[in-house]
Design an enzyme around this catalytic site. Structure first.
Site, PDB file in Angstrom:
ATOM      1  CB  SER A  30      -0.971  -0.036   1.187  1.00  0.00           C
ATOM      2  OG  SER A  30      -1.897   0.997   1.115  1.00  0.00           O
ATOM      3  CG  ASP A  75      -2.630   3.870  -1.590  1.00  0.00           C
ATOM      4  OD1 ASP A  75      -3.368   3.747  -2.596  1.00  0.00           O
ATOM      5  OD2 ASP A  75      -2.667   3.068  -0.629  1.00  0.00           O
TER       6      ASP A  75
END
Length: 496
Positions: free
Chosen positions: A114, A258
């Site tokens: 992530s 992200d």
């Protein structure tokens, strides 16, 4: 010959544990043996729950980190050895893989760290009906797995090279079409949008979707090196870049995500990035939600704005938000959505528009939020900055201390919250009272959220994904929220 491994023990030994969303750890600690074992445990758990049967398919994908390909191969080998078909969807956003799993009613394995630094990575698992929840994580942890000794060397890596993974593109196509078929092809016509691409796995997909909806799109800032964009702690260089880009190009908005493209960023026409929990309110408003589930850390403007019949406050992490949305559906609400402080937007209800249907996607998504906020500005014939200005004037700010051991941050919070209300208020006021005044209430739903009598809020919480100590602040002005956060970070830094 083989060895039997308890997953809970392996998590302790490796330091690769479940956080707020999936298992994460240092990439070097995520050896082939560890990733193989975790994936085998996931499959064994699904078999135990009668959710997976011999010969079924397990979809796989990953982000653009250097370690992702190796970990994908380890997970694929575990899938194969358990008698299932690993279906590699390549490098794609987490929500795209999850959506593919939901449509085809198959489990998925997404390799991604992530937003955390490149030296770390992680694995997210979904069942055929969506994300694994906390009870599922407990079920995976208690599994015992038989590992063939000859498969790994003494470093925990494969003893021989694993085959290359053949990539299939239909998951990306399905996700792209989800939005291009629901929204009209000219719905964003006349809008100039910048896409800050950096190393986000969905960087080209964002361009395709926004262009396909009629926007004039300019790609920006692509990077061959992984950039750890954290939507809750935006880097100063990204703040400066956005403001410069709007001056140079005259954008109505800049969008980004992200690393695995499930946490969105969106700026206004002045280049100011919106806080994720503000963006979540606006996106929920566009879809006409009657109920919102959101973590306790999010901006209180969601209650104060009066847009929604009910707001369910949850612990931090998408599994808890999903549980909140499920409860809302059981309670009879019809248009249920959720969002997190990182901006990730989730939907539990089918959305309809002009005879078209957008099915529920109960996992974090970024693109849907980008589109919704731009469309809300069109619908109300105003700018994004004005949409924000019209909300109740509550401002949040967040930051984190890196390399702060989780056990130490938890110990500090335990000193401030013992369960004795009188003692706890005195302890908190001894630390923060000189800066923020008397304590009005204490909420220990997730970490420690302190509301002071002047309605200012400080929320302290150990990260669930990395050795970081996070601080969220809320006040009546942006400057005050930032100043509060600076004060708290100095205090917290003294606790190392």
């Amino acid at each position: 010959m083989g060895e039997t491994v308890r997953i809970n023990d392996l998590m302790v030994q490796s330091g690769v544990t479940f956080g707020t969303s999936g298992a994460r750890g240092l990439a070097d600690h995520m050896t082939d043996r560890v990733c193989y074992a975790y994936t085998a445990a996931f499959i064994q758990y699904l078999e135990e729950q009668n959710e997976l049967h011999g010969g079924s398919t397990v979809a796989m994908g990953g982000d653009l980190r250097a370690s992702t390909e190796r970990i994908m191969k380890a997970a694929a080998r575990a899938v194969t050895d358990r008698g299932y078909l690993p279906w590699c969807c390549g490098r794609l956003p987490s929500p795209a893989l999850a959506y593919y799993g939901l449509v085809n009613e198959i489990p998925t394995v997404m390799v991604t760290g992530s937003h955390i630094p490149e030296d770390r990575n992680g694995i997210k698992y979904t069942k055929r009906e969506g994300e694994i929840l906390k009870d599922d994580e407990a079920g995976i942890r208690r599994q015992e797995i038989a590992l063939p000794l000859s498969l790994f060397d003494n470093r925990g890596m494969f003893a021989s090279a694993q085959p290359e993974l053949m990539t299939h593109a239909e998951a990306l196509d399905l996700y792209r079409d989800r939005y291009l078929r629901f929204f009209s092809p000219d719905v964003l016509q006349g809008k100039r949008i910048g896409v800050y691409q950096h190393s986000a796995v969905g960087r080209d997909l964002m361009v395709d979707i926004l262009s396909g909806l009629g926007a004039e799109v300019t790609p920006l800032g692509i990077s061959d090196k992984f950039v750890p964009v954290d939507t809750e702690a935006i880097r100063p260089e990204d703040v400066a870049a956005a403001r410069q880009w709007v001056q140079d190009y005259g954008f109505d908005a800049i969008v980004s995500t992200d690393g695995d493209s499930d946490r969105p960023l969106i700026s206004d026409e002045k280049g100011n990035w919106l806080r994720g929990d503000v963006a979540g309110i606006l996106s929920s408003a566009y879809f006409g939600a009657d109920c919102v589930a959101t973590p306790v850390s999010c901006n209180s403007a969601v209650e104060k704005c009066g847009f929604f019949k009910r707001v369910y406050r949850t612990r931090i992490g998408s599994p808890y938000v999903i549980e909140g949305m499920e409860q809302a559906l059981r309670d009879g609400f019809q248009r249920v959505v959720g969002y997190e402080a990182n901006g990730g937007f989730l939907s539990a209800s089918v959305m309809k528009s002009a005879g078209r249907i957008l099915t529920a996607l109960p996992t974090r998504d970024a693109v849907i939020l980008h589109i919704a906020i731009i469309l809300l500005s069109i619908q109300r014939q105003t700018s994004i900055s004005q949409l924000v200005a019209e909300l109740p004037h509550r401002f949040t700010y967040s930051n984190r201390l890196k390399n702060f051991p989780t056990e130490k941050s938890r110990a500090r919070l335990n000193e401030l919250h013992t369960g004795d209300t009188v003692r706890d208020r005195a302890s908190i006021e001894a630390v923060f009272g000189g800066c923020f005044g008397p304590v009005a209430s204490i909420d220990a739903t997730d970490g420690l959220r302190i509301t002071f009598k002047n309605e200012e809020i400080v929320h302290l919480r150990p990260s669930g994904n990395a050795p970081e100590f996070r601080c969220y602040t809320e006040a009546g002005t942006e400057a005050r929220a930032m100043e509060m956060n600076r004060i708290c970070m100095e205090i917290m830094d003294g606790w190392r």
